[in-house]
Design a protein around this motif. Sequence first.
Motif, PDB file in Angstrom:
ATOM      1  N   PRO A  39      35.989  16.417  44.333  1.00 51.41           N
ATOM      2  CA  PRO A  39      35.129  15.372  43.754  1.00 51.41           C
ATOM      3  C   PRO A  39      34.225  15.902  42.644  1.00 51.41           C
ATOM      4  O   PRO A  39      33.983  15.220  41.643  1.00 51.41           O
ATOM      5  N   GLU A  40      33.723  17.117  42.843  1.00 51.87           N
ATOM      6  CA  GLU A  40      32.839  17.694  41.823  1.00 51.87           C
ATOM      7  C   GLU A  40      33.586  17.940  40.519  1.00 51.87           C
ATOM      8  O   GLU A  40      33.070  17.686  39.428  1.00 51.87           O
ATOM      9  N   GLN A  41      34.833  18.417  40.638  1.00 46.68           N
ATOM     10  CA  GLN A  41      35.649  18.667  39.447  1.00 46.68           C
ATOM     11  C   GLN A  41      35.972  17.357  38.729  1.00 46.68           C
ATOM     12  O   GLN A  41      35.957  17.289  37.501  1.00 46.68           O
ATOM     13  N   ILE A  42      36.251  16.307  39.500  1.00 43.72           N
ATOM     14  CA  ILE A  42      36.533  14.992  38.906  1.00 43.72           C
ATOM     15  C   ILE A  42      35.303  14.477  38.180  1.00 43.72           C
ATOM     16  O   ILE A  42      35.387  13.927  37.077  1.00 43.72           O
ATOM     17  N   ALA A  43      34.122  14.665  38.791  1.00 43.93           N
ATOM     18  CA  ALA A  43      32.878  14.214  38.170  1.00 43.93           C
ATOM     19  C   ALA A  43      32.648  14.927  36.845  1.00 43.93           C
ATOM     20  O   ALA A  43      32.228  14.314  35.849  1.00 43.93           O
ATOM     21  N   ILE A  44      32.945  16.234  36.805  1.00 42.44           N
ATOM     22  CA  ILE A  44      32.800  17.008  35.566  1.00 42.44           C
ATOM     23  C   ILE A  44      33.784  16.505  34.522  1.00 42.44           C
ATOM     24  O   ILE A  44      33.460  16.359  33.336  1.00 42.44           O
ATOM     25  N   GLU A  45      35.020  16.237  34.975  1.00 38.84           N
ATOM     26  CA  GLU A  45      36.074  15.762  34.075  1.00 38.84           C
ATOM     27  C   GLU A  45      35.683  14.436  33.422  1.00 38.84           C
ATOM     28  O   GLU A  45      35.811  14.252  32.211  1.00 38.84           O
ATOM     29  N   VAL A  46      35.138  13.519  34.214  1.00 34.93           N
ATOM     30  CA  VAL A  46      34.747  12.204  33.707  1.00 34.93           C
ATOM     31  C   VAL A  46      33.508  12.307  32.821  1.00 34.93           C
ATOM     32  O   VAL A  46      33.406  11.657  31.782  1.00 34.93           O
ATOM     33  N   ALA A  47      32.551  13.148  33.227  1.00 38.44           N
ATOM     34  CA  ALA A  47      31.309  13.291  32.460  1.00 38.44           C
ATOM     35  C   ALA A  47      31.564  13.846  31.070  1.00 38.44           C
ATOM     36  O   ALA A  47      30.790  13.597  30.141  1.00 38.44           O
ATOM     37  N   SER A  48      32.656  14.615  30.900  1.00 37.56           N
ATOM     38  CA  SER A  48      32.957  15.215  29.600  1.00 37.56           C
ATOM     39  C   SER A  48      33.567  14.215  28.617  1.00 37.56           C
ATOM     40  O   SER A  48      33.723  14.522  27.437  1.00 37.56           O
ATOM     41  N   LEU A  49      33.921  13.023  29.101  1.00 38.01           N
ATOM     42  CA  LEU A  49      34.552  12.028  28.231  1.00 38.01           C
ATOM     43  C   LEU A  49      33.520  11.318  27.372  1.00 38.01           C
ATOM     44  O   LEU A  49      32.452  10.936  27.850  1.00 38.01           O
ATOM     45  N   SER A  50      33.846  11.129  26.109  1.00 35.31           N
ATOM     46  CA  SER A  50      32.994  10.341  25.220  1.00 35.31           C
ATOM     47  C   SER A  50      33.262   8.859  25.473  1.00 35.31           C
ATOM     48  O   SER A  50      34.237   8.488  26.148  1.00 35.31           O
TER      49      SER A  50
END
Length: 352
Positions: A16-27
Amino acid sequence: MPEAMMSAAPGAPVDPEQIAIEVASLSNTQRAAVMLMLLGEDEAASVIRHLAPKEVQHLSAAMISVADLSQEAVSSVLDGFIATIKKQTNIGGGIDYLETVLKSAIGEDKASSVLSRIMPASANRGLEILQWMDARSISEMISSEHPQIIAIVLSFLDYDVAADVLRFLPDTVRAEVISRIATLETIQPTAMQELEVIMRKQFSSNSSLKSSTIGGVKAAARIMNYVKSEVEQGLMARLNAQNPELAQRIQDNMIAFENLAGCDNRSIQALMRAVPPELLMQSLKGADDILKDKFLSNMSARAREMFVEEMDGKGPMRLSDVEEARKQMLRTARKLSDAGEMMLSGRGADYV
């Protein structure tokens, strides 16, 4: 593609933490691209059909960049979209509502320009087609026209396209064209008629006759922000000889490389992702410590150490190369700003 943007291996446990990082990096543009790709080809094409050329370009690049996004991240983006939609309890009152809001927010003339883009029936089709033409073709079409007509045409174009058109124009008319752009305020119906004659030669299109507010010192300055260094130097020298006061006003409204020090960290990170390290090294050569620290503080300790070591190892650089690198950085920054992916701090009052 950054590690955070890569799909997890099939069958691997979801972090979940990795997914959150992945989504947060999206413009925001990338999130819009995800939603568009979920619609299907026909529906996506229907949306893209209503976008401006520059918007199509940004969205297309974003669609490519999210092609390897994990399924979990896609689901998270979709959930976020649905959550946002659920908060919308009132969709307003249609075109009249939109027109009222736009006029209140950006003024009548600019509102008319925006509405003309999203309501094709009321758009100036001749000028609209210009947005899809390459700079060389536009310059060939208008190069023999009066500088005032050229200035009007350039004022309707995106700033980076206008800068490229300016580069293809004869050196003898560039300064006069920029000067006229800087002093433009409104286009009267008679001038629009003359412009429409030129458009009709190529496109046989019509235009509603109405005064429009365009140009001005800030428009001229924004075009100059995109002009290559060698063109800018000669152009500003000519303009300064013709009208020193106007040249200074344009210069005061241009973005300087030092203005990047006023950007927030998220904007600096967006810019660093968009330019190659080599270009960043060149542009920071000889920069003051405040500006250098702005970029270095947004690197990891290891990346910062390697970057400084490599930059110092390059030795002296030609000033012209450094200036051109900074121009390229500023052009990229302007594009990111126009796409809403960074906040650009500048000298003009319209930057925050």
